[in-house]
Design a protein around this motif. Sequence first.
Motif, short mmCIF file in Angstrom:
data_model
loop_
_atom_site.label_atom_id
_atom_site.label_comp_id
_atom_site.label_asym_id
_atom_site.label_seq_id
_atom_site.Cartn_x
_atom_site.Cartn_y
_atom_site.Cartn_z
N LEU A 100 -12.29 35.96 48.51
CA LEU A 100 -11.32 37.14 49.09
C LEU A 100 -12.37 38.54 49.38
O LEU A 100 -11.41 39.55 50.37
CB LEU A 100 -11.20 37.51 47.43
CG LEU A 100 -9.57 35.85 47.17
CD1 LEU A 100 -9.00 37.11 46.14
CD2 LEU A 100 -9.00 36.57 48.42
N SER A 101 -13.42 38.52 48.96
CA SER A 101 -14.33 39.81 49.57
C SER A 101 -14.34 39.39 51.21
O SER A 101 -14.23 40.71 51.60
CB SER A 101 -15.30 40.01 48.40
OG SER A 101 -15.03 40.84 47.12
N CYS A 145 -3.10 37.39 44.25
CA CYS A 145 -3.52 35.62 43.91
C CYS A 145 -2.69 35.15 42.91
O CYS A 145 -2.60 34.03 42.47
CB CYS A 145 -4.77 35.52 43.96
SG CYS A 145 -5.40 35.97 45.94
N LYS A 146 -2.87 35.51 41.52
CA LYS A 146 -2.85 35.84 40.06
C LYS A 146 -1.46 36.05 40.31
O LYS A 146 -1.26 34.80 38.90
CB LYS A 146 -3.29 36.40 39.77
CG LYS A 146 -5.18 36.85 39.39
CD LYS A 146 -5.25 37.48 38.12
CE LYS A 146 -6.66 37.72 38.41
NZ LYS A 146 -7.43 38.23 37.69
N GLN A 197 -5.68 40.25 44.45
CA GLN A 197 -6.14 39.08 43.20
C GLN A 197 -4.89 39.38 42.69
O GLN A 197 -4.66 37.73 42.29
CB GLN A 197 -7.85 40.12 43.11
CG GLN A 197 -8.74 39.92 42.99
CD GLN A 197 -10.53 40.81 41.92
OE1 GLN A 197 -9.63 41.33 41.30
NE2 GLN A 197 -11.56 40.48 42.83
N ARG A 198 -4.39 40.50 42.63
CA ARG A 198 -2.81 40.31 41.31
C ARG A 198 -2.32 39.55 42.37
O ARG A 198 -1.79 39.06 42.05
CB ARG A 198 -2.62 41.85 41.74
CG ARG A 198 -3.55 43.00 40.16
CD ARG A 198 -2.35 43.70 40.53
NE ARG A 198 -3.86 45.00 38.95
CZ ARG A 198 -3.48 45.80 38.94
NH1 ARG A 198 -3.47 47.00 40.06
NH2 ARG A 198 -4.67 46.97 38.39
N LEU A 237 -9.09 32.34 39.73
CA LEU A 237 -9.53 33.31 40.25
C LEU A 237 -11.51 33.04 39.48
O LEU A 237 -12.13 33.40 39.22
CB LEU A 237 -9.37 34.13 40.32
CG LEU A 237 -8.45 35.00 41.83
CD1 LEU A 237 -8.19 36.50 41.70
CD2 LEU A 237 -7.98 34.19 42.96
N LEU A 286 -9.16 44.69 46.78
CA LEU A 286 -9.52 43.78 46.24
C LEU A 286 -8.66 43.10 44.71
O LEU A 286 -8.13 42.51 45.22
CB LEU A 286 -10.86 43.39 46.10
CG LEU A 286 -11.63 41.98 45.42
CD1 LEU A 286 -11.70 41.31 46.28
CD2 LEU A 286 -12.90 42.83 45.62
N ILE A 287 -8.36 44.52 44.15
CA ILE A 287 -7.66 44.85 43.05
C ILE A 287 -6.73 44.08 43.82
O ILE A 287 -5.96 42.89 43.01
CB ILE A 287 -8.22 45.46 42.55
CG1 ILE A 287 -9.33 45.40 41.62
CG2 ILE A 287 -6.32 45.86 40.93
CD1 ILE A 287 -9.37 47.47 41.65
N ARG A 346 -14.36 32.13 43.83
CA ARG A 346 -12.57 32.43 45.13
C ARG A 346 -12.79 34.09 44.81
O ARG A 346 -12.26 34.77 45.79
CB ARG A 346 -11.16 32.16 43.90
CG ARG A 346 -11.29 30.61 44.44
CD ARG A 346 -10.86 29.93 43.17
NE ARG A 346 -10.19 28.50 43.84
CZ ARG A 346 -8.80 27.83 43.96
NH1 ARG A 346 -8.07 28.88 42.71
NH2 ARG A 346 -8.03 27.16 44.10
N HIS A 347 -13.27 35.43 43.97
CA HIS A 347 -13.56 36.37 44.05
C HIS A 347 -14.82 36.74 45.49
O HIS A 347 -13.64 37.24 46.42
CB HIS A 347 -14.11 37.04 43.21
CG HIS A 347 -13.39 37.13 41.65
ND1 HIS A 347 -12.67 37.79 41.58
CD2 HIS A 347 -12.94 36.48 40.68
CE1 HIS A 347 -11.24 38.11 40.46
NE2 HIS A 347 -12.29 36.83 39.89
#
Length: 168
Positions: free
Chosen positions: A32-33, A17-18, A14-15, A24, A10-11, A28-29
Amino acid sequence: MKTETTDGALIALQRRCKAQGLVLTPSRHAILSALLEQQEARDAVPLLQAAQAHHSQTSIGTVYRFLRELEQRGVVEAHLQPHGRTRWHLREVALADAAHAASDIRSMVAQVQAFLKTLEQLGLTQDDNTSNMASEPFGNNPHRTLAVLHEIAGHLGYRLLPSRRHLL
């Protein structure tokens, strides 16, 4: 069920995406999960339900909009089903990274072109875009860095000029 592997994935997601400029939000988090937890491609409704387990205020509109953004950036793949619904799943990191790398390369080429323009203004390069002449071979050049610069300049339509010691 969350594990260290899931948290790490997940991290990393997220990276990704950013790095592509996505903001996010909590919804949105949650999406992603939900994408990480799925075993196969799913349409927006099951993704919404899974995302709401993480953030209850996630809406179907947010799911659709975010999935489209993820698709445009190569993070997810969309598969249109015969019944008209689209199913999404995460794209392999290597494929998404390749698309991102291509974008990075285009950005770097633009930076190198700007650098060569600056060198041209200093009289150190010459714009050969109007000439069809190939750059001269540089395999015999003992200075590899200079050879690489010659090659890069040549691919971008420039040629490096001889050293102008009076500028130093």
